[in-house]
Structures are given as structure tokens and as C-alpha cells.
Design a protein around this motif. Structure first.
Motif, mmCIF file in Angstrom:
data_model
loop_
_atom_site.group_PDB
_atom_site.id
_atom_site.type_symbol
_atom_site.label_atom_id
_atom_site.label_comp_id
_atom_site.label_asym_id
_atom_site.label_seq_id
_atom_site.Cartn_x
_atom_site.Cartn_y
_atom_site.Cartn_z
ATOM 1 N N VAL A 27 0.857 -1.183 0.000
ATOM 2 C CA VAL A 27 0.000 0.000 0.000
ATOM 3 C C VAL A 27 0.899 1.241 0.000
ATOM 4 O O VAL A 27 1.721 1.421 0.896
ATOM 5 C CB VAL A 27 -0.916 0.007 1.245
ATOM 6 C CG1 VAL A 27 -1.754 1.284 1.286
ATOM 7 C CG2 VAL A 27 -1.811 -1.229 1.239
ATOM 8 N N VAL A 28 0.739 2.067 -1.030
ATOM 9 C CA VAL A 28 1.534 3.290 -1.134
ATOM 10 C C VAL A 28 0.723 4.462 -0.578
ATOM 11 O O VAL A 28 -0.452 4.616 -0.912
ATOM 12 C CB VAL A 28 1.903 3.589 -2.610
ATOM 13 C CG1 VAL A 28 2.782 4.842 -2.701
ATOM 14 C CG2 VAL A 28 2.613 2.395 -3.238
ATOM 15 N N ALA A 29 1.348 5.261 0.278
ATOM 16 C CA ALA A 29 0.664 6.450 0.806
ATOM 17 C C ALA A 29 1.657 7.588 0.952
ATOM 18 O O ALA A 29 2.827 7.367 1.239
ATOM 19 C CB ALA A 29 0.023 6.139 2.160
ATOM 20 N N THR A 30 1.183 8.801 0.745
ATOM 21 C CA THR A 30 1.999 9.979 1.003
ATOM 22 C C THR A 30 1.595 10.544 2.369
ATOM 23 O O THR A 30 0.498 10.243 2.853
ATOM 24 C CB THR A 30 1.798 11.046 -0.094
ATOM 25 O OG1 THR A 30 0.414 11.405 -0.130
ATOM 26 C CG2 THR A 30 2.203 10.521 -1.465
ATOM 27 N N PRO A 31 2.455 11.356 2.985
ATOM 28 C CA PRO A 31 2.139 11.829 4.346
ATOM 29 C C PRO A 31 1.117 12.962 4.342
ATOM 30 O O PRO A 31 1.385 14.058 4.806
ATOM 31 C CB PRO A 31 3.495 12.339 4.869
ATOM 32 C CG PRO A 31 4.495 12.010 3.831
ATOM 33 C CD PRO A 31 3.776 11.770 2.557
ATOM 34 N N GLU A 32 -0.049 12.680 3.828
ATOM 35 C CA GLU A 32 -1.116 13.677 3.803
ATOM 36 C C GLU A 32 -2.410 13.037 4.288
ATOM 37 O O GLU A 32 -2.606 11.833 4.122
ATOM 38 C CB GLU A 32 -1.320 14.190 2.380
ATOM 39 C CG GLU A 32 -0.173 15.030 1.871
ATOM 40 C CD GLU A 32 -0.250 15.187 0.373
ATOM 41 O OE1 GLU A 32 -0.398 16.320 -0.080
ATOM 42 O OE2 GLU A 32 -0.175 14.173 -0.331
ATOM 43 N N VAL A 33 -3.284 13.868 4.821
ATOM 44 C CA VAL A 33 -4.509 13.354 5.435
ATOM 45 C C VAL A 33 -5.319 12.503 4.456
ATOM 46 O O VAL A 33 -5.695 11.375 4.765
ATOM 47 C CB VAL A 33 -5.367 14.513 5.979
ATOM 48 C CG1 VAL A 33 -6.689 13.996 6.518
ATOM 49 C CG2 VAL A 33 -4.622 15.256 7.079
ATOM 50 N N ALA A 34 -5.564 13.016 3.269
ATOM 51 C CA ALA A 34 -6.425 12.295 2.325
ATOM 52 C C ALA A 34 -5.796 10.963 1.913
ATOM 53 O O ALA A 34 -6.485 9.947 1.802
ATOM 54 C CB ALA A 34 -6.691 13.160 1.094
ATOM 55 N N SER A 35 -4.498 10.966 1.697
ATOM 56 C CA SER A 35 -3.833 9.745 1.271
ATOM 57 C C SER A 35 -3.846 8.680 2.372
ATOM 58 O O SER A 35 -4.107 7.503 2.113
ATOM 59 C CB SER A 35 -2.388 10.061 0.864
ATOM 60 O OG SER A 35 -1.700 8.868 0.611
ATOM 61 N N VAL A 36 -3.587 9.096 3.605
ATOM 62 C CA VAL A 36 -3.580 8.138 4.719
ATOM 63 C C VAL A 36 -4.988 7.601 4.955
ATOM 64 O O VAL A 36 -5.188 6.420 5.209
ATOM 65 C CB VAL A 36 -3.022 8.791 6.006
ATOM 66 C CG1 VAL A 36 -3.120 7.842 7.181
ATOM 67 C CG2 VAL A 36 -1.577 9.218 5.798
#
Ligand code: ATP
Ligand code: MG
Lengths: 88, 264
Positions: B140-149
Motif C-alpha cells: 500500500v503506497v501512501a503519502t504523508p497527507e490526510v487524504a492519502s492516509v
């Protein structure tokens, strides 16, 4: 300089703290699959039950998730107008 | 019998395709026989990131519909003998393929390849379900942003529901200077919230844009930080125990030090 200041004193207003708080709350709703509609239903059910015992100010009646430290709680704020007298 | 790994995220544009290309090239460089499947039907991308867009004749839908043989649709990479791409169809949509057809396809490919990497489209509907269907494991790829998490959390739940247990997390586009200022969630924040195992962290790096321009995965570039991060991720995937890379601080002071040639 500001960096150093931030590190020494710690910033509670650091935007990542805001992000984390918002995430935790929104994830409680996501994970429990409580939609805003479901939360509204829950609120209405609560209102119905509690109204059997006391008179509630349903304008000020609020139900929401809240987080402190490591726990998440469902917090209801229920302003009471009048407690019903038990009829014998 | 190989292993199939899906790279997914929920939210769009967080780095699934970049990650698939880099891990694929990394595994091939390590000598494994690797196939990449572009499961983003209708929005074919992995071919350009790999620099293979001019070689496509048949695609995934052609194979699934029996119009082309798998071996004719697979495109051999320019750099590695042991790396192949099965491109997505560009003129069809997600409904052209079913989850069961994907399971059959991936199972067939696992007979021939050590690793089959599946690049998932964004979203949670049929395209996602197709991509996940045949996979043994999920990244699972995520960036450190609210929507992505938030979306990553949703995806983790859906993976669980599909019996794809214990997905790994890849944090992409982290910016050390912002983390230091407290203006970006750090690694620990994200692990705490998502509660899954971390496979690696990729810094936000211009080298990714440059390598995508050229169609050459950054993992093959000895210089870049992102490339190094993907090399580490590849090795961890292969079971090696590699410590998390120390994120360099791109502060003014750090930049100055580098300019002066002072290596700390
Ligand atoms: N670590 C990084 N540093 C800088 N840029 C990056 C990084 N990772 C990805 N990008 C850029 O972000 C953009 C989106 O990346 P990518 O196409 O891999 O995302 P995706 O999740 O596959 O998107 P989609 O959901 O549309 O399929 C690309 O332009 C890519 O070059
Ligand atoms: Mg993509």
C-alpha cells in the motif's frame, strides 16, 4: 532560528499534529462505517430514549467523536430543560 | 511457482506506477525473473514510465479475451533480459476484465516468473478488485497527507475483507525538512495510525521526475536518494534486513554544506 525554537519548545500547533488529530477522528468514523447519516440516526434514537426520562433541549443536543490521549470516545452533550416528575 | 504482489493505494497519483516500475527493475537487477502487469485499463502508464511505449502490440485485454497469446503480448524490457511488461489496454475500460480472469492470468504468469507485480488503478471499485484478485501480497503506497492516509486505511480494510492479509506500507514523497518543522507527518505517525508493517520510505525527489522523463526507473540510477530508497525496498522484499535510510535534511544549511563540499 525558528526551527530551533520549535524544537526546544515543541509546537502544539505544528500542522502535523492537526493532521493526525483530524485523521484519527475521521478514521474512527470510516472504520466503524458510521456515516454522517448513521450518526444522525444514532442521535435521534438517543434523543428518543432520553426524552422518556427528561425534557431535553434538542437544539443544543450534540453527539460526536472526541479524542484525548490514546482513547476515542463517543461524547454526547445533552442539555436538560426539565427532569420529568415520576408519576405514581 | 512465483509470487504475485499488487501495488495499490486508493488515492490517485501517490506513486503506485512509479513504485511498480522501480521495484520491478530492482528485482530484475537482482537476477529474478519479473513480469509487470499494468492493471490500470484505459489509463495505460506503466509502459511510459518503463520507456517501453513504442513496443506495444497486444495488451492485457487481448490476452484475456484469447485474441493474443500471453507470450506475444509480453514486452521485453530494454535493459534486462528477465524483465517483462504486460501493458494495459488503452481503448477499453475496467469492465473488460473480471476478477476471475485476472486470477487465471496471474496464476499462469506465476508459473513462469519469480515475481508478478500488478500496478493497480486508483479507486476502490472494479479496477481495484481486478488488480487485487490474483495477488498473494499487497503493498500500500501512501503519502504523508490526510487524504492519502485516510484512503490507505480504507484500502487496508478492503484488502482484509478480500483475505489479503498483512499488507506492507510504502511511504512516498516524504520531505525531511517539513517533517523536521513539524509540518509533515513522519514515519512513526503514519505507522501508528495505519498499524501495518513498513516496507520502506521514499523521499520526494526530483530524480523521479527526471527518470520518468527518460523512461528509466530511478532504482537503476546510483546517485538518487529515491533510487537508493527503492533499492532498499527491493532488498527488504527479498527478505534482507536493511535499516531504514536516514533521511537527509534538505535545509539551507545542509545545501550550503553540500555546495562547499563538506560531507557530514
Ligand atoms: N518520490 C517522488 N518524488 C517526486 N515525484 C514523485 C515521487 N513519486 C511519484 N512522483 C510523481 O508523482 C506523479 C504520480 O506518480 P504515479 O504515476 O507513480 O502515481 P500513481 O499512484 O500511479 O497515479 P495513478 O493513481 O494516476 O495511477 C508522477 O508525476 C511521479 O513522477
Ligand atoms: Mg498509476
Amino acid at each position: 532560528m525558528f526551527d530551533l525554537f520549535a524544537r526546544v519548545f515543541g509546537r502544539d500547533d505544528a500542522s502535523k499534529e492537526v493532521a493526525k488529530d483530524r485523521l484519527r477522528l475521521v478514521l474512527v468514523q470510516d472504520r466503524s462505517s458510521l456515516s454522517p447519516q448513521a450518526l444522525e440516526d444514532l442521535k435521534n434514537d438517543l434523543l428518543k430514549v432520553i426524552s422518556q426520562y427528561m425534557e431535553i433541549d434538542d437544539q443544543g443536543f450534540k453527539v460526536e467523536f472526541s479524542r484525548n490521549e490514546n482513547t476515542t470516545a463517543l461524547v454526547a452533550n445533552i442539555p436538560i430543560r426539565n427532569v420529568k416528575r415520576k408519576s405514581l | 511457482m512465483g509470487e504475485a504482489i499488487v501495488i495499490t493505494s486508493g488515492k490517485g497519483g501517490v506513486g503506485k506506477t512509479t513504485t511498480t516500475a522501480n521495484i520491478g527493475a530492482g528485482l530484475a537487477q537482482a537476477g529474478h525473473k519479473v513480469a509487470l502487469i499494468d492493471a490500470d485499463i484505459g489509463l495505460r502508464n506503466l509502459d511510459v514510465v518503463m520507456g517501453l511505449e513504442n513496443r506495444i502490440v497486444y495488451d492485457l485485454v487481448d490476452v484475456v479475451e484469447g485474441f493474443a497469446k500471453l507470450k506475444h503480448a509480453l514486452i521485453k524490457d530494454k535493459r534486462f533480459e528477465n524483465l517483462y511488461l504486460l501493458p494495459a489496454a488503452q481503448t477499453r475500460d475496467k469492465t473488460a476484465v473480471s476478477p476471475q480472469q485476472m486470477i487465471d492470468l496471474v496464476d499462469r504468469m506465476k508459473q513462469e516468473f519469480d515475481y508478478v507485480l500488478i500496478d493497480s488503478p486508483a479507486g476502490i471499485e472494479q479496477g481495484f478488485k481486478n488488480a487485487v484478485a490474483g495477488a498473494d501480497r499487497a503493498l500500500v503506497v501512501a503519502t504523508p497527507e490526510v487524504a492519502s492516509v485516510r484512503d490507505a486505511d480504507r484500502i487496508i480494510g478492503l484488502l482484509e475483507a478480500q483475505e489479503k492479509h498483512n499488507p506492507f506500507l510504502i511511504i512516498n514523497r516524504i520531505r525531511p525538512s517539513m517533517v523536521k518543522k513539524g509540518d509533515m507527518m513522519d514515519i512513526d505517525d503514519m505507522i501508528e495510525i495505519l498499524a501495518i508493517e513498513l516496507l520502506g520510505v521514499v523521499p520526494d525527489d526530483e530524480a523521479i521526475v527526471v527518470s520518468t522523463n527518460r523512461g528509466e526507473p530511478a532504482v537503476l540510477n546510483g546517485q538518487s536518494r529515491a533510487g537508493e530508497a527503492y533499492r532498499n525496498i527491493t532488498r527488504r522484499l527479498l527478505g534482507e534486513n536493511i535499516p531504514m535510510m536516514k533521511l537527509e535534511e534538505d535545509t539551507l544549511f545542509g545545501k550550503l554544506r553540500k555546495m562547499i563540499g563538506f560531507k557530514g
